[in-house]
Scaffold this motif. Structure first.
Motif, PDB file in Angstrom:
ATOM      1  N   GLN A  46      40.334  45.069  35.475  1.00  0.00           N
ATOM      2  CA  GLN A  46      40.604  46.510  35.518  1.00  0.00           C
ATOM      3  C   GLN A  46      40.999  46.973  36.925  1.00  0.00           C
ATOM      4  OE1 GLN A  46      37.055  48.275  33.828  1.00  0.00           O
ATOM      5  NE2 GLN A  46      37.680  47.761  31.745  1.00  0.00           N
ATOM      6  N   GLY A  47      41.767  46.117  37.592  1.00  0.00           N
ATOM      7  CA  GLY A  47      42.310  46.485  38.895  1.00  0.00           C
ATOM      8  C   GLY A  47      41.306  46.549  40.020  1.00  0.00           C
ATOM      9  N   ARG A  48      40.154  45.883  39.852  1.00  0.00           N
ATOM     10  CA  ARG A  48      39.113  45.922  40.895  1.00  0.00           C
ATOM     11  C   ARG A  48      38.652  44.509  41.220  1.00  0.00           C
ATOM     12  NH1 ARG A  48      37.300  49.892  37.335  1.00  0.00           N
ATOM     13  NH2 ARG A  48      35.647  48.516  36.594  1.00  0.00           N
ATOM     14  N   GLY A  49      38.301  44.306  42.482  1.00  0.00           N
ATOM     15  CA  GLY A  49      37.772  43.013  42.897  1.00  0.00           C
ATOM     16  C   GLY A  49      38.826  42.144  43.575  1.00  0.00           C
TER      17      GLY A  49
ATOM     18  N   LEU B 208      42.535  43.468  44.705  1.00  0.00           N
ATOM     19  CA  LEU B 208      43.330  44.219  43.731  1.00  0.00           C
ATOM     20  C   LEU B 208      43.454  45.693  44.092  1.00  0.00           C
ATOM     21  CD1 LEU B 208      42.055  42.606  40.412  1.00  0.00           C
ATOM     22  CD2 LEU B 208      44.284  42.291  41.494  1.00  0.00           C
ATOM     23  N   GLU B 209      42.385  46.291  44.615  1.00  0.00           N
ATOM     24  CA  GLU B 209      42.440  47.714  44.946  1.00  0.00           C
ATOM     25  C   GLU B 209      43.463  48.019  46.030  1.00  0.00           C
ATOM     26  OE1 GLU B 209      37.975  47.105  43.953  1.00  0.00           O
ATOM     27  OE2 GLU B 209      39.660  45.948  44.747  1.00  0.00           O
ATOM     28  N   ALA B 210      43.775  47.033  46.859  1.00  0.00           N
ATOM     29  CA  ALA B 210      44.680  47.261  47.996  1.00  0.00           C
ATOM     30  C   ALA B 210      46.139  46.992  47.663  1.00  0.00           C
ATOM     31  CB  ALA B 210      44.256  46.379  49.179  1.00  0.00           C
TER      32      ALA B 210
ATOM     33  N   ALA C  10      44.229  43.541  52.578  1.00  0.00           N
ATOM     34  CA  ALA C  10      44.690  43.322  51.204  1.00  0.00           C
ATOM     35  C   ALA C  10      44.672  41.857  50.804  1.00  0.00           C
ATOM     36  CB  ALA C  10      46.100  43.874  51.029  1.00  0.00           C
ATOM     37  N   ALA C  11      44.828  40.947  51.768  1.00  0.00           N
ATOM     38  CA  ALA C  11      44.905  39.524  51.448  1.00  0.00           C
ATOM     39  C   ALA C  11      44.324  38.706  52.595  1.00  0.00           C
ATOM     40  CB  ALA C  11      46.350  39.111  51.188  1.00  0.00           C
ATOM     41  N   VAL C  12      43.620  37.641  52.225  1.00  0.00           N
ATOM     42  CA  VAL C  12      43.026  36.729  53.201  1.00  0.00           C
ATOM     43  C   VAL C  12      43.455  35.314  52.841  1.00  0.00           C
ATOM     44  CG1 VAL C  12      40.900  35.876  54.254  1.00  0.00           C
ATOM     45  CG2 VAL C  12      41.026  38.251  53.465  1.00  0.00           C
ATOM     46  N   GLY C  13      44.035  34.614  53.794  1.00  0.00           N
ATOM     47  CA  GLY C  13      44.489  33.255  53.569  1.00  0.00           C
ATOM     48  C   GLY C  13      43.546  32.243  54.182  1.00  0.00           C
ATOM     49  N   ALA C  14      43.356  31.137  53.502  1.00  0.00           N
ATOM     50  CA  ALA C  14      42.534  30.047  54.010  1.00  0.00           C
ATOM     51  C   ALA C  14      43.373  29.094  54.860  1.00  0.00           C
ATOM     52  CB  ALA C  14      41.899  29.280  52.849  1.00  0.00           C
TER      53      ALA C  14
END
Length: 252
Positions: free
Chosen positions: A8-11, A116-118, A43-47
């Motif tokens: 639902q667009g969260r997490g 997802l929220e971002a 919004a995003a984190v890369g390993a």
């Protein structure tokens, strides 16, 4: 899209290939850091993506956009240049050193945590499926950055990728049809990288792969790559992403 609807667009979503996996402790480390990233609007984190021998995987190195923020990028990449890709990718020394957090402009879909929220609500929320293979992740995350979304490399998050291919940096990809997607998709990716000078960047990409095609003709008398490169350039110029995959492979 399915996961987005399910949550639902969260997490957070974690993306990775079927020949890659998180190192033990990677997910727990991210869970502890996630609240801080949410507060910072990341919004995003890369390993840090390493192969099974502990070396950075070339095709999974996060991109630093030299055209968007040249001063910041050169401050990071100005030490230890070994090849042309070092000018605009996160250096090996950062990927291999724990505790490093660096702002990046594009991340591969191996070990990518997406909040997802971002994400944009409509246009640009999802990757372009028509790209099929290569540059889909780079183009998608470059576009997120252009929309103001922050992306971070966290070297405490370690993924393993069971690959020896080297991606677009390899002389010849196996199978050869992969070159078609590298060249064709580069037109869209280069536009996301720099709309001002994307055409010269596309010319360089085509020239590099055309050289590899000529080399293959000279060494093996095999002209298949030559045909694929120019077909890809033709489709890239026309913004055509509808060619059937079977037409490239000869399969039915």
């Amino acid at each position: 899209r399915w996961a987005d609807r399910l949550l639902q667009g969260r997490g957070w979503l974690l993306l990775y290939d079927d020949d890659s996996w998180p190192e033990p402790g990677c997910i727990d480390t991210f869970r502890k850091a996630a609240p801080g990233y949410q507060q910072q609007g990341v919004a995003a984190v890369g390993a840090a993506v390493l192969d099974t021998r502990g070396r950075p995987v070339e095709s999974n190195r996060p991109v630093l956009n030299l055209f968007r923020r040249p001063g910041e990028v050169l401050a990071i990449t100005s030490q230890g240049w070994r090849c042309w890709r070092d000018f605009y990718h996160v250096p090996h020394r950062i990927l291999l050193r724990r505790g490093q957090k660096v702002r990046v402009d594009a991340v591969s879909f191996v070990g990518l945590f997406l909040q997802l929220e971002a994400l944009p609500r409509r246009r640009g929320r999802y990757p372009r499926g028509g790209l099929f293979l290569y540059s889909d992740d780079t183009t998608y995350t470059l576009d997120l950055g252009r929309k103001g979304r922050r992306m971070i490399l966290d070297s405490d998050l370690i993924f393993r990728h069971n690959t020896t291919g080297g991606g677009a940096a390899a002389t010849w990809l196996n199978p050869l049809w992969k070159h078609y997607y590298v060249v064709r998709n580069s037109f869209l990716m280069n536009h996301s990288l720099s709309s001002a000078i994307y055409l010269p960047l596309c010319v360089i990409t085509v020239a590099v792969h055309a050289y590899r095609a000529v080399l293959r003709i000279f060494l093996y008398g095999d002209a298949r790559l030559w045909k694929l490169v120019w077909l890809a350039a033709y489709d890239g110029v026309r913004n055509n992403y509808s060619r059937r995959h079977e037409a490239l492979t000869g399969e039915r």
